[in-house]
Structure formats: structure tokens, C-alpha cells
Design a protein around this motif. Structure first.
Motif, mmCIF file in Angstrom:
data_model
loop_
_atom_site.group_PDB
_atom_site.id
_atom_site.type_symbol
_atom_site.label_atom_id
_atom_site.label_comp_id
_atom_site.label_asym_id
_atom_site.label_seq_id
_atom_site.Cartn_x
_atom_site.Cartn_y
_atom_site.Cartn_z
ATOM 1 N N GLU A 10 0.826 -1.203 0.000
ATOM 2 C CA GLU A 10 0.000 0.000 0.000
ATOM 3 C C GLU A 10 0.864 1.258 0.000
ATOM 4 N N GLU A 11 1.965 1.248 0.767
ATOM 5 C CA GLU A 11 2.861 2.406 0.794
ATOM 6 C C GLU A 11 3.498 2.641 -0.573
ATOM 7 N N LYS A 13 2.284 1.681 -3.522
ATOM 8 C CA LYS A 13 1.255 2.113 -4.473
ATOM 9 C C LYS A 13 0.806 3.542 -4.213
ATOM 10 N N GLU A 14 0.853 3.968 -2.958
ATOM 11 C CA GLU A 14 0.507 5.354 -2.626
ATOM 12 C C GLU A 14 1.581 6.319 -3.120
ATOM 13 N N TYR A 15 2.840 5.883 -3.091
ATOM 14 C CA TYR A 15 3.962 6.733 -3.485
ATOM 15 C C TYR A 15 4.067 6.910 -5.005
ATOM 16 N N LYS A 22 0.561 0.807 -9.710
ATOM 17 C CA LYS A 22 -0.622 0.875 -8.844
ATOM 18 C C LYS A 22 -1.556 -0.306 -9.077
#
Length: 137
Positions: A10-11, A13-15, A22
């Protein structure tokens, strides 16, 4: 003692700004993160498992994030399309010209500039050994 994994899918894909990263499956992203952690451990000769590091330092986490993103990008490239990081390089000399399309496949993980992030955490490997020989007088 810092525990692995240092990042979550998740980190990452958020970055990232890349849609292919993603949309990548979490299991594959975990593999990319594991590869990135092993790359950092290999480069620093430090696994951050001693009592000094309660959590992994922010600079190491950022370096791992950058390397994991690279691994996800290079794995997510379509075989028919080199859209990620593609650009054209051309040169011409008199009446001859040459144009080459470069892509993420032409790059390597060493091209990511993480040296400033990891330099203070590098441990020098112990290569010298002391040998003491005793003999009877």
C-alpha cells in the motif's frame, strides 16, 4: 530491532505515479519489496537487525521505496510497449542520422541515485583476520 518487510504494498502504491505499478498484484509488489530490501542489505552490508535500530531509518525506507518502485516498473512493462521511461536519442553526422528509442529495459537498478541515502549506513565488511602463531622456545 527493525523487522522486515520495511514497506507495505500500500505504501509503494501510494507513493508511485505509475498506473502499472498501482494496478500490480500485491503478491508481486511484495516480491519487488523483498528484492529491494535485499539489494539495500547487499549494498550497505547492514541488515538493520541489531538493537540500535528499533525501526528502519527513514533514509533506508525511502531508498527501499525507490528501488522497489524500479523493480515494479521494470517488471510491469509490456513486452510490446516500452512506454515507461521511453525517450529518443539521436545523433547526426553530415548526411547520416541515427535515432534510438531507449526504455526502462535499457536502465539498471544502479542508475537510481540512492548513494546519498544509504552512505551513512554502510558497514565495512571485516576482511582482515588476525592469526597468532605460537611456538615452543
Amino acid at each position: 530491532m527493525a523487522t522486515r518487510p520495511w514497506l507495505t504494498p500500500e505504501e509503494l502504491k501510494e507513493y508511485t505515479d505509475f498506473e502499472k505499478v498501482k494496478n500490480r498484484d500485491d503478491i508481486k509488489v511484495k516480491t519487488d519489496i523483498t528484492r529491494a530490501e535485499n539489494y539495500i542489505i547487499h549494498r550497505t552490508n547492514n541488515d538493520f537487525s541489531n538493537e540500535i535500530y528499533i525501526t528502519v531509518p527513514d533514509a533506508i525506507k525511502l531508498a527501499t521505496l525507490l528501488v522497489a518502485e524500479y523493480y515494479s516498473q521494470s517488471s510491469a512493462v509490456d513486452k510490446d510497449s516500452d512506454t515507461l521511461y521511453s525517450d529518443y536519442q539521436s545523433e547526426s553526422f553530415k548526411d547520416y542520422s541515427y535515432t534510438k528509442k531507449s526504455s526502462v529495459r535499457d536502465r539498471s537498478v544502479e542508475d537510481i541515485d540512492i548513494d546519498a541515502l544509504i552512505s551513512r549506513y554502510i558497514k565495512q565488511p571485516i576482511t582482515d583476520s588476525v592469526r597468532i602463531g605460537l611456538r615452543k622456545l
